[in-house]
Structure formats: C-alpha cells, structure tokens
Scaffold this motif. Structure first.
Motif, PDB file in Angstrom:
ATOM      1  N   ARG A  74       0.835  -1.215   0.000  1.00 38.42           N
ATOM      2  CA  ARG A  74       0.000   0.000   0.000  1.00 38.42           C
ATOM      3  C   ARG A  74       0.861   1.253   0.000  1.00 38.42           C
ATOM      4  NH1 ARG A  74      -3.068  -3.290   3.600  1.00 38.42           N
ATOM      5  NH2 ARG A  74      -2.097  -2.294   5.420  1.00 38.42           N
TER       6      ARG A  74
ATOM      7  N   THR B  94       2.343   1.913  -3.496  1.00 40.09           N
ATOM      8  CA  THR B  94       1.391   2.477  -4.453  1.00 40.09           C
ATOM      9  C   THR B  94       1.059   3.920  -4.110  1.00 40.09           C
ATOM     10  OG1 THR B  94      -0.444   1.487  -3.200  1.00 40.09           O
ATOM     11  CG2 THR B  94       0.397   0.246  -5.060  1.00 40.09           C
ATOM     12  N   ARG B  95       1.033   4.264  -2.813  1.00 39.64           N
ATOM     13  CA  ARG B  95       0.807   5.664  -2.429  1.00 39.64           C
ATOM     14  C   ARG B  95       1.952   6.541  -2.904  1.00 39.64           C
ATOM     15  NH1 ARG B  95      -0.903   3.555   2.565  1.00 39.64           N
ATOM     16  NH2 ARG B  95       1.081   4.124   3.530  1.00 39.64           N
TER      17      ARG B  95
END
Length: 227
Positions: free
Chosen positions: A113, A116-117
């Motif tokens: 996560r 991807t951020r």
C-alpha cells in the motif's frame, strides 16, 4: 483495481500471495522467471511488482535494472537474502522496498500500500509543477531534475527523498518520516540509509556538497529543503 505482477517461482508462495491479494481486491498476474517478468511488465504495465531475487533464469537484480530502463513502477523485493549488501544492491538497482522471507503477510500488504501511495506522489497543489533554484530545477510532473542544460539522473530512492523535501519547502522533515515514506516501517531507525542517500543527492545537486545550500541537515532531527 490495482494490478500486481508477482514474480516468484515457488508455487505455494504464489498461491498464498494470490489468495491474500485477490481478497483485498488486487488484480494479480504471475511470472515464474525473469524473462516472463520483463515481458509481462512491458506488455501489461502493472501498478506494482513483487519480485523474488532468486529466479531460475536470471538474478532478480537484472530484472530490476531491466524494468528501470523504461519504467518507474514500484518494485517490492521479496527475498530470502538477508544481508545488508543484498538489500543495498537491490535498492541501488532501483527497488523501492525490500522484505525478507519469512515475512508477515500484514507487513507485506502494508508495504504494498505504501509503495502504491508513493507512486501517486505526495499531495500538493496542482499548480506546483516545477521547483526552481539558482542551481537546479525539479519537474514534479515529469519526475526530472536539471542542472542548467543537463538532466541529472537520480535513482528511484533518490527521487523519492528529493520529492518529499521539495514539496515541503522550508519545513523540517523528520528522519523517521523520510525513512517510513521511502523505505517502510522496518527501516524506521536506519538513519545511516538517509546519510548515504542524502550525500548522493548533494553530490548531484549542490554546488558545494560539503557545505549544502539547499538540502540542509537539522542535526539529530531531519532535513530541510531551502529553495
């Protein structure tokens, strides 16, 4: 839906990754060797790559270098290699993060996560596209740095550090925040990583790296970008 390319030749691990990722609404594609990984990465352009280094046909480091020849897609290494040298080689080749086996699935998902951020970039006003100093300019949209007429080549890790700093001009960014954003929670205390990469950035950008004008150290606290 976020598309993940899993590059791993262990069928049991691939199955576990697929089950966990698909349960969290990731679209998962698989490659069992480096050749297939490079082909799928170019053809399908995944949003993130999870990569084992011990592949049957080539070293995963060569896969990283191959992808980095044309793409900035986040690459999360998942490897049984534990030494600092292996980690540094992978990060220097262009990997964004490194998780050692055996691993916690929750930690892996958190790292995924975070990767991807970071690819989406930090929140910033749309009009702030180019940051300019007397010695260099940073094009945030194109992800390019220039000194005069020359393009400065940065590794993905160097870019992440610089991007965070220049999007917070004049503000102290703590060591911990930089480590968490760029390397993830396992590296939150590894301040030596920051010293190495900040020294590399200064050599590339500062007119006098030994007396930095733009990338300033706040001793024991963090770093500040002074435009």
């Amino acid at each position: 839906m976020t598309r993940v390319l899993v590059v791993e030749d262990d069928p049991q691990l691939v199955r576990a990754l697929k089950i966990n990722l698909q349960a969290r609404k990731f679209d998962v594609e698989q490659a069992t060797n480096g050749t297939a990984a490079l082909r799928l990465a170019a053809a399908d352009k995944p949003d993130v790559i999870i990569l084992d280094l011990g592949l049957p046909d080539m070293d995963g480091i060569d896969v990283i270098k191959g992808v980095r020849g044309w793409s900035r897609v986040p690459i999360l290494v998942l490897s049984a290699r534990h030494t600092s040298e292996d980690k540094i080689r992978a990060l220097d080749a262009g990997a964004d993060d490194y998780v050692t086996k055996p691993f916690s699935m929750d930690e892996l998902l958190a790292r995924l996560r975070a990767a991807t951020r970071r690819q989406e970039g930090p929140d910033r006003p749309d009009e702030v596209v180019i940051v300019t100093t007397e010695d260099f300019s940073v094009d945030l949209a194109a992800k390019k740095v220039r000194r005069g007429e020359r393009t400065v080549r940065l590794t993905p890790t160097e870019w992440h550090l610089l991007e965070i700093l220049v999007t917070h001009p004049g503000h102290l960014v703590s060591q911990r925040k930089l480590l968490l954003e760029v390397w993830g929670p396992t590296y939150a205390e590894n301040t030596n990583y920051l010293r190495v990469y900040m020294a590399q950035l200064r050599r590339k950008l500062e007119p006098d790296p030994s007396s930095p004008r733009y990338l300033v150290t706040e001793a024991g606290m963090g770093y500040r970008f002074e435009p």
